[in-house]
Design a protein around this motif. Structure first.
Motif, PDB file in Angstrom:
ATOM      1  N   SER A 148       0.828  -1.209   0.000  1.00 48.41           N
ATOM      2  CA  SER A 148       0.000   0.000   0.000  1.00 48.41           C
ATOM      3  C   SER A 148       0.861   1.257   0.000  1.00 48.41           C
ATOM      4  N   LEU A 149       1.948   1.245   0.771  1.00 50.73           N
ATOM      5  CA  LEU A 149       2.845   2.401   0.812  1.00 50.73           C
ATOM      6  C   LEU A 149       3.486   2.636  -0.555  1.00 50.73           C
ATOM      7  N   LEU A 150       3.963   1.574  -1.184  1.00 48.68           N
ATOM      8  CA  LEU A 150       4.626   1.707  -2.487  1.00 48.68           C
ATOM      9  C   LEU A 150       3.645   2.173  -3.564  1.00 48.68           C
ATOM     10  N   ASP A 151       2.408   1.680  -3.488  1.00 49.79           N
ATOM     11  CA  ASP A 151       1.394   2.130  -4.451  1.00 49.79           C
ATOM     12  C   ASP A 151       1.134   3.624  -4.290  1.00 49.79           C
ATOM     13  N   THR A 152       1.077   4.092  -3.043  1.00 46.98           N
ATOM     14  CA  THR A 152       0.840   5.514  -2.785  1.00 46.98           C
ATOM     15  C   THR A 152       2.013   6.362  -3.257  1.00 46.98           C
ATOM     16  N   ARG A 161       4.041   5.655  -5.689  1.00 43.87           N
ATOM     17  CA  ARG A 161       4.010   5.695  -7.145  1.00 43.87           C
ATOM     18  C   ARG A 161       2.911   6.627  -7.654  1.00 43.87           C
ATOM     19  N   GLN A 162       1.746   6.538  -7.053  1.00 43.66           N
ATOM     20  CA  GLN A 162       0.614   7.352  -7.513  1.00 43.66           C
ATOM     21  C   GLN A 162       0.825   8.847  -7.268  1.00 43.66           C
ATOM     22  N   LYS A 163       1.475   9.172  -6.154  1.00 37.95           N
ATOM     23  CA  LYS A 163       1.643  10.581  -5.797  1.00 37.95           C
ATOM     24  C   LYS A 163       3.050  11.105  -6.067  1.00 37.95           C
ATOM     25  N   ASN A 164       3.917  10.242  -6.623  1.00 37.87           N
ATOM     26  CA  ASN A 164       5.310  10.639  -6.882  1.00 37.87           C
ATOM     27  C   ASN A 164       5.979  11.204  -5.632  1.00 37.87           C
ATOM     28  N   LEU A 165       5.744  10.558  -4.503  1.00 33.20           N
ATOM     29  CA  LEU A 165       6.231  11.096  -3.231  1.00 33.20           C
ATOM     30  C   LEU A 165       7.736  10.951  -3.069  1.00 33.20           C
ATOM     31  N   ALA A 166       8.332  10.010  -3.779  1.00 32.51           N
ATOM     32  CA  ALA A 166       9.748   9.720  -3.522  1.00 32.51           C
ATOM     33  C   ALA A 166      10.641  10.057  -4.707  1.00 32.51           C
ATOM     34  N   GLU A 167      10.198  10.929  -5.571  1.00 36.98           N
ATOM     35  CA  GLU A 167      11.013  11.258  -6.745  1.00 36.98           C
ATOM     36  C   GLU A 167      12.388  11.782  -6.352  1.00 36.98           C
ATOM     37  N   ASP A 168      12.451  12.535  -5.271  1.00 37.56           N
ATOM     38  CA  ASP A 168      13.734  13.077  -4.804  1.00 37.56           C
ATOM     39  C   ASP A 168      14.132  12.477  -3.458  1.00 37.56           C
ATOM     40  N   ASP A 169      13.625  11.264  -3.157  1.00 31.33           N
ATOM     41  CA  ASP A 169      13.905  10.621  -1.871  1.00 31.33           C
ATOM     42  C   ASP A 169      13.606  11.568  -0.710  1.00 31.33           C
ATOM     43  N   ASN A 229      11.589  13.197   2.582  1.00 31.34           N
ATOM     44  CA  ASN A 229      11.040  12.618   3.796  1.00 31.34           C
ATOM     45  C   ASN A 229       9.559  12.339   3.591  1.00 31.34           C
ATOM     46  N   LEU A 230       9.134  11.189   4.057  1.00 29.86           N
ATOM     47  CA  LEU A 230       7.751  10.794   3.871  1.00 29.86           C
ATOM     48  C   LEU A 230       6.871  11.364   4.969  1.00 29.86           C
ATOM     49  N   ASP A 231       5.732  11.901   4.586  1.00 32.32           N
ATOM     50  CA  ASP A 231       4.734  12.360   5.539  1.00 32.32           C
ATOM     51  C   ASP A 231       3.732  11.223   5.714  1.00 32.32           C
ATOM     52  N   ALA A 232       3.700  10.653   6.913  1.00 31.00           N
ATOM     53  CA  ALA A 232       2.863   9.472   7.148  1.00 31.00           C
ATOM     54  C   ALA A 232       1.398   9.726   6.827  1.00 31.00           C
ATOM     55  N   LYS A 233       0.962  10.956   6.963  1.00 28.83           N
ATOM     56  CA  LYS A 233      -0.448  11.278   6.683  1.00 28.83           C
ATOM     57  C   LYS A 233      -0.812  10.974   5.233  1.00 28.83           C
ATOM     58  N   GLU A 234       0.150  11.054   4.336  1.00 25.17           N
ATOM     59  CA  GLU A 234      -0.107  10.795   2.919  1.00 25.17           C
ATOM     60  C   GLU A 234      -0.545   9.355   2.662  1.00 25.17           C
ATOM     61  N   PHE A 235      -0.242   8.472   3.601  1.00 21.91           N
ATOM     62  CA  PHE A 235      -0.499   7.051   3.389  1.00 21.91           C
ATOM     63  C   PHE A 235      -1.778   6.565   4.048  1.00 21.91           C
ATOM     64  N   ILE A 236      -2.510   7.454   4.706  1.00 20.55           N
ATOM     65  CA  ILE A 236      -3.780   7.068   5.314  1.00 20.55           C
ATOM     66  C   ILE A 236      -4.843   7.086   4.226  1.00 20.55           C
ATOM     67  N   ALA A 278       0.359   3.991  14.316  1.00 27.60           N
ATOM     68  CA  ALA A 278       0.430   5.119  15.247  1.00 27.60           C
ATOM     69  C   ALA A 278      -0.138   6.373  14.597  1.00 27.60           C
ATOM     70  N   GLU A 279       0.201   6.592  13.322  1.00 27.49           N
ATOM     71  CA  GLU A 279      -0.308   7.760  12.606  1.00 27.49           C
ATOM     72  C   GLU A 279      -1.827   7.693  12.472  1.00 27.49           C
ATOM     73  N   TYR A 280      -2.320   6.526  12.147  1.00 26.43           N
ATOM     74  CA  TYR A 280      -3.767   6.335  11.996  1.00 26.43           C
ATOM     75  C   TYR A 280      -4.490   6.607  13.310  1.00 26.43           C
ATOM     76  N   LEU A 281      -3.970   6.054  14.405  1.00 25.69           N
ATOM     77  CA  LEU A 281      -4.609   6.247  15.704  1.00 25.69           C
ATOM     78  C   LEU A 281      -4.565   7.714  16.142  1.00 25.69           C
ATOM     79  N   ALA A 282      -3.427   8.365  15.923  1.00 21.33           N
ATOM     80  CA  ALA A 282      -3.301   9.782  16.301  1.00 21.33           C
ATOM     81  C   ALA A 282      -4.291  10.637  15.515  1.00 21.33           C
TER      82      ALA A 282
END
Length: 396
Positions: free
Chosen positions: A236-240, A242-250, A252-259, A341-345
């Motif tokens: 699920s993280l990798l799909d997100t 790819r879909q949002k191009n979150l890691a094009e420049d490596d 930092n990941l924002d955990a909220k993007e993956f909820i 943890a991100e989901y619960l918060a």
């Protein structure tokens, strides 16, 4: 690795016997079984059945559903009259092979007669091939179906030596699934395989295979911490990404993007057995946004020591919390899957969240002090609680 596990399943198919396959939810048990099933060269007489929650309280439901998928209804006419009448009594419309919700099961003798009838039915249909029976999610398999499977295995003729694979979740400790299965199957168990979460190196390999490029150590570390190596969460993280191009420049990941719905679906399955009181404990800890010590757990939850100990141990067995100690003996706990943890918060009511941030700042000061090592954490908690002047003191 996965190749060794496929080889073990191949070996079982050749020699017969029972194999138990265990792992946490989302660990890849079902995927492994499907990969194994799809690569078999000469397909045996086989049944692949996935048990469902609720089956465990419906006598014979597992074997009935399995037979319904595998055996033509007219095959009932090929067995003796007594067995045919016995099996017809388990189905709502004669040969329609649908479990009758009103059926009642008699004592041990009648159950053994039913097991024999099922065994005779399957033997009539399978006249030549070896048998392969795969039950996925066997933690939900009813006891009568399991007894029938063992009976069928015991009464197969030598040339039809059968292989039985039972996969089950081992992160629901109160079900004691492994002990129950071993108690029923006993010496017939040839092997027990554990499907472990991915290690960090495997996460890096999967990322490279998916993206076609190397990644930074930091990004892999973030993916590993968020997913805990759980294959379904990682997917699920990798799909997100790819879909949002979150890691094009490596970056930092924002955990909220993956909820998202896919991730939340896996998280809810992991948390589903957790009661409200224990979930409240997890929310109090999720707000900390960093590893935490035993004293911090006590302070944040306010529960008596031994009551809290029992619940924390259960969360460890469920692999929701993990802990380790450093060379100085300092113990720290953290969420095994950081995305939980991100989901619960994020699920905490805004007013409650503000109060928890203020409590966290107070407890950090009480437990660890308010010096430079704690400054950034204190500033963040005060900022999130709306206490900007207090936050500024620690940011400067």
């Amino acid at each position: 690795g996965r190749k060794d596990q496929i080889n073990a399943l191949d070996s079982l198919l050749n020699r017969g016997g029972f194999l138990l396959l265990k792992g946490e939810i989302g660990s890849g048990k079902t995927t492994l079984l499907k990969e194994f099933y799809e690569h078999i060269d000469i397909l045996p007489f086989s049944l692949f059945y996935e048990a469902q929650a609720g089956d465990e309280v419906k006598p014979f439901s597992g074997i009935i559903e399995g037979v319904r998928k595998l055996v033509p209804p007219e095959s009932l006419n090929d067995i003796d009259k007594d067995s045919r009448e016995l099996l017809k009594g388990l189905f709502s419309e004669g040969n329609d092979f649908r479990i009758d919700p009103a059926m009642s099961i008699g004592g041990i003798n009648e159950q053994r007669m039913i097991a024999k009838a099922f065994s005779d039915l399957v033997a009539k249909v399978n006249r030549k091939k070896r048998g392969l029976l795969i039950i996925d999610n066997a933690q939900w398999l009813d006891e009568q179906s399991l007894d029938t499977i063992v009976y069928m295995y015991e009464h197969m003729t030598p040339q039809k030596t059968s292989a039985v694979i039972l996969s089950f979740r081992d992160d629901i400790p109160e079900l004691e699934v492994e002990s129950l299965l071993i108690n029923k199957i006993g010496h017939r168990v040839n092997q027990i395989l554990t499907v472990d979460p991915f290690i960090k190196e495997e996460v890096a390999e999967i990322y490279f295979r998916e993206s076609g490029r190397e990644s930074s150590i930091d990004l892999i570390d973030q993916l590993f911490k968020l997913s805990g190596g759980n294959p379904r969460l990682l997917r699920s993280l990798l799909d997100t990404i790819r879909q949002k191009n979150l890691a094009e420049d490596d970056c930092n990941l924002d955990a909220k993007e993956f909820i998202n719905p896919e991730t939340v679906g896996v998280i809810n399955e992991i948390l589903e057995p957790i009661n409200d009181e224990t979930r409240s404990i997890l929310k109090s800890l999720a707000i900390l946004n960093e590893p935490f010590g035993p004293m911090m757990i006590e302070k944040m939850t306010g529960l008596p020591g031994y009551t809290l100990l029992e619940k924390i141990r259960l969360l460890e067995k469920r692999r929701i919390l993990t802990w380790s100690s450093n060379e100085d003996g300092v113990v720290r706990y953290w969420f095994t899957h950081g995305i939980i943890a991100e989901y619960l918060a994020n699920s905490i009511d805004p007013m409650e969240k503000r109060l928890l941030h203020l409590k966290a700042a107070e407890m950090i000061t009480d437990c660890e002090g308010n010096g430079d090592p704690q400054a950034s954490h204190l500033a963040w908690h005060f900022q999130e609680s709306g206490q900007y002047r207090e936050a500024l003191k620690y940011w400067i």
